[in-house]
Design a protein around this motif. Sequence first.
Motif, mmCIF file in Angstrom:
data_model
loop_
_atom_site.group_PDB
_atom_site.id
_atom_site.type_symbol
_atom_site.label_atom_id
_atom_site.label_comp_id
_atom_site.label_asym_id
_atom_site.label_seq_id
_atom_site.Cartn_x
_atom_site.Cartn_y
_atom_site.Cartn_z
ATOM 1 N N UNK A 41 17.961 83.349 41.978
ATOM 2 C CA UNK A 41 19.407 83.488 41.847
ATOM 3 C C UNK A 41 19.832 84.397 40.706
ATOM 4 N N UNK A 42 20.997 85.014 40.898
ATOM 5 C CA UNK A 42 21.719 85.698 39.828
ATOM 6 C C UNK A 42 22.918 84.844 39.442
ATOM 7 N N UNK A 43 23.558 85.195 38.332
ATOM 8 C CA UNK A 43 24.787 84.489 37.934
ATOM 9 C C UNK A 43 25.852 84.607 39.028
ATOM 10 N N UNK B 249 15.765 80.090 36.707
ATOM 11 C CA UNK B 249 15.406 81.417 36.188
ATOM 12 C C UNK B 249 16.428 82.464 36.617
ATOM 13 N N UNK B 250 16.451 83.556 35.872
ATOM 14 C CA UNK B 250 17.406 84.635 36.126
ATOM 15 C C UNK B 250 16.647 85.942 36.333
ATOM 16 N N UNK B 251 16.613 86.424 37.575
ATOM 17 C CA UNK B 251 15.828 87.630 37.873
ATOM 18 C C UNK B 251 16.442 88.905 37.301
ATOM 19 N N UNK B 252 17.617 88.792 36.693
ATOM 20 C CA UNK B 252 18.236 89.961 36.063
ATOM 21 C C UNK B 252 17.975 90.025 34.551
ATOM 22 N N UNK B 253 17.116 89.156 34.064
ATOM 23 C CA UNK B 253 16.780 89.145 32.644
ATOM 24 C C UNK B 253 15.851 90.307 32.293
#
Length: 275
Positions: free
Chosen positions: A202-204, A176-180
């Motif tokens: 995690x982020x990219x 998953x991407x918490x910056x979405x």
Amino acid sequence: MNKNFIVKDHSVSQEEFTLIHNKELDYYITTPVPKNLDLYYESDSYISHTDSTQSLQDKLYQSVKKINLRNKITLINQYTTNSKSVLDVGAGTGDFLKQAQLNGWTIAGVEPNPKARDLAEKKNINLSSSLEEITEPLYDVITLWHVLEHLPNLETQISKLHNLLKPNGTLIIAIPNFKSYDAKYYKEFWAAYDVPRHLYHFSRKAIDRIFSKHKFELIRTKPMLFDAFYVSLLSEKYKTGKPNYIRAFMVATISNIQGFFNKEPSSIIYVLKKT
């Protein structure tokens, strides 16, 4: 959102946990980590350890899983030598490995949950209970489909993965991407935080920085478009007490559209090469 905040375990214990932001690497750590984390997986609602089709949500999950399985096989076929060997870490009930085997791959897998291993065994897929049990051979491809965020002792585990890959082997991770957009919309109700089972968020940037330290090169990313819909549906239930299908669909659609332009979708597949 780059500050510490509190998230509730909505699916099992209803306990609260704090997400601590690592500014240097740009990821969150779940604290505290329960001493007996296995107990937090003991739930009929934890669908990756079951083959349930009881509820509408279960049916949707299983239908999407079939589509994703085909996509995963197409992806790993792009990163193989003639030997075609794959190790799947966090193999669940073994469906991905079964499809890989049917497509000519030599397979191995790891799954800590005994119930999931039993279901895999009924499909003639024999799984190890821990990564430490895997000592040989070396693999062309190692996959972790929504598993990296669950692994304790992260740095040690990444080193182990590196050692198990052949020279120039490929590591494929989905997380998953918490910056979405959907993460920002649902905030502490975002289902993909899934504390305390998800130990890291995690982020990219985090993936690039963490794995480069362990001699991996990030060569490609891909969005997981269906994840936005499933996660938004669960998030609606956590936030409002009921699954609002229309609003979940709208949020997921916006998230996917935004993700196309800003490269921050709900979930991301990372393809990394061993260097």
